[in-house]
Design a protein around this motif. Sequence first.
Motif, PDB file in Angstrom:
ATOM      1  N   TYR A 257      -6.337   1.356  -0.565  1.00 54.61           N
ATOM      2  CA  TYR A 257      -6.346  -0.106  -0.554  1.00 54.61           C
ATOM      3  C   TYR A 257      -7.443  -0.623   0.359  1.00 54.61           C
ATOM      4  O   TYR A 257      -7.976   0.106   1.212  1.00 54.61           O
TER       5      TYR A 257
ATOM      6  N   ALA B 141       0.822  -1.212   0.000  1.00 55.88           N
ATOM      7  CA  ALA B 141       0.000   0.000   0.000  1.00 55.88           C
ATOM      8  C   ALA B 141       0.853   1.258   0.000  1.00 55.88           C
ATOM      9  O   ALA B 141       0.412   2.322  -0.452  1.00 55.88           O
TER      10      ALA B 141
ATOM     11  N   ILE C   4      -0.038   3.917  -5.544  1.00 59.32           N
ATOM     12  CA  ILE C   4      -1.222   3.292  -4.918  1.00 59.32           C
ATOM     13  C   ILE C   4      -1.990   4.380  -4.184  1.00 59.32           C
ATOM     14  O   ILE C   4      -1.492   4.983  -3.221  1.00 59.32           O
TER      15      ILE C   4
ATOM     16  N   PHE D   9      -5.614  -3.157  -4.163  1.00 58.28           N
ATOM     17  CA  PHE D   9      -4.839  -1.926  -4.200  1.00 58.28           C
ATOM     18  C   PHE D   9      -5.280  -1.091  -5.399  1.00 58.28           C
ATOM     19  O   PHE D   9      -5.188  -1.544  -6.541  1.00 58.28           O
TER      20      PHE D   9
END
Length: 481
Positions: free
Chosen positions: A132, A124, A129, A279
């Motif tokens: 998540y 994460a 990203i 994610f």
Amino acid sequence: MNLFQRATRSCFRKPVKSLLLLLVVCIISLLFLSGMASRSANIATKDSTRQAIGAGFLLEYNPESRSQRVDEACQKISELYPDGQGSYGGVHQIKNTVMGAENWGVLTDNSFESLKQDDIEKIAGVEGIADYNITTVPTAVKHKNFERIEDADTDQTNDFQGVTLIGNRDMMLDANVLSGNVSVTQGRMTTKDDLNACVISEELANRNQLKVGDHLQFHSVKNEEPVQEATIVGIYQVKERMKPYMSGDTFRSENVIFTDLHFPEKVEQDDPLYEKAYFKVGNVDDYDAVKEAIKKTNINWQWYDLIDNNGNLDTMAANFNDLENISNTLLLIVTGASFVILFLIFIFWIKNRTNEIGILLSLGIAKGKIFMQILTEAILIGVLALSLSFLIAPAVSDAAADYLVGQQVEQAELQDEMNAGKVSTDYRPPELTVMNVETEITTNMLLIDSLSVGLLILFSTCAASVLIFRKKPKDILSEMS
């Protein structure tokens, strides 16, 4: 004329024998490299039953790796406990005696089965990203102050007689929501900041006259105490009924209750059991770059499957059926067969050089120097053969790994056909399609290959030379034609 010059001229003087040895050594080298490359092959597969939705990635445990970890834990238990009964790393090995017959059983707890939260948070934290989610395994629990939906015509004998809880860090990123199948009609979805919150189905709400703000009570299947209470924060509807995790009304779509991430473990009074993590990629244009960055995360990737939005995943050879074991077996067979073949070639080679050896002996050249000449010839040809094999090894290794993977897929399909109908379950196993097989020839592999081939040449030359050089010089000279 020195030893090297004699060895070089001897190779050119007998081109057929030299080419034969060149070809054999080249093939042996290629087989070694193919075996090592297949052992660490990267197998790109596509799973039609599991795929990340949207611009995201899905993380799950690899089932083959799980089986290996169970076996390793059982082996450790056997080493630590004299009677073979004990626990290690969330795996418990027990022995039951029924009518004088011993039966061994293996159980795993949540600490073993759950995804590691530390690993999830590492991924994460990868740049790119945006958010998540963590989703728990569908958890069967008993309901206390409301009625569930039941099918009057369904046999409930083996059912848990309860409902299913699915915990999410952020319900907005649950697979059922991302796919558009689940949507909230009243209230809201659970978030990462919620505590003791749930979202129920329209059918369950109508059956019990429930509304947002009401409280539901649950306890574990095994124990009636303690009772945990959750507040309804939303009511959802589905376009199509969610596929049940197992058979029985406990897992039917209408009885699925979405909760905050930690509520299921509170009800069960157990460790958390995280089944998968999702994610979300912030910028879809960076999708491939983020995927490569995730792969570089410092976690034990042998444990996991990272699945993209097309269902594609990279599987290590160690987790693909028995590919690693087959590759190891191939290496052992190649080693043994290569020694025998080279031994026979050198016997043939030396036997046909009796006149040459006799002449050299008559000139006063020692047996040791004659042996070194033969060994030098073999090494010269071996070096050329290795160089040739290094050039074509990548293509041959890819073809060999592709063939081995194909054989494994066929064997797995045959095994599935044999097992079909033996077990009745609603569980849908992964349907993997092999998309690509990639191998990499590393510097370490080339060094190991060179050393292995060199030792084979040395040992086979020594073994073959003993047959002629153990004779006295006059016996060798007497065999000259």
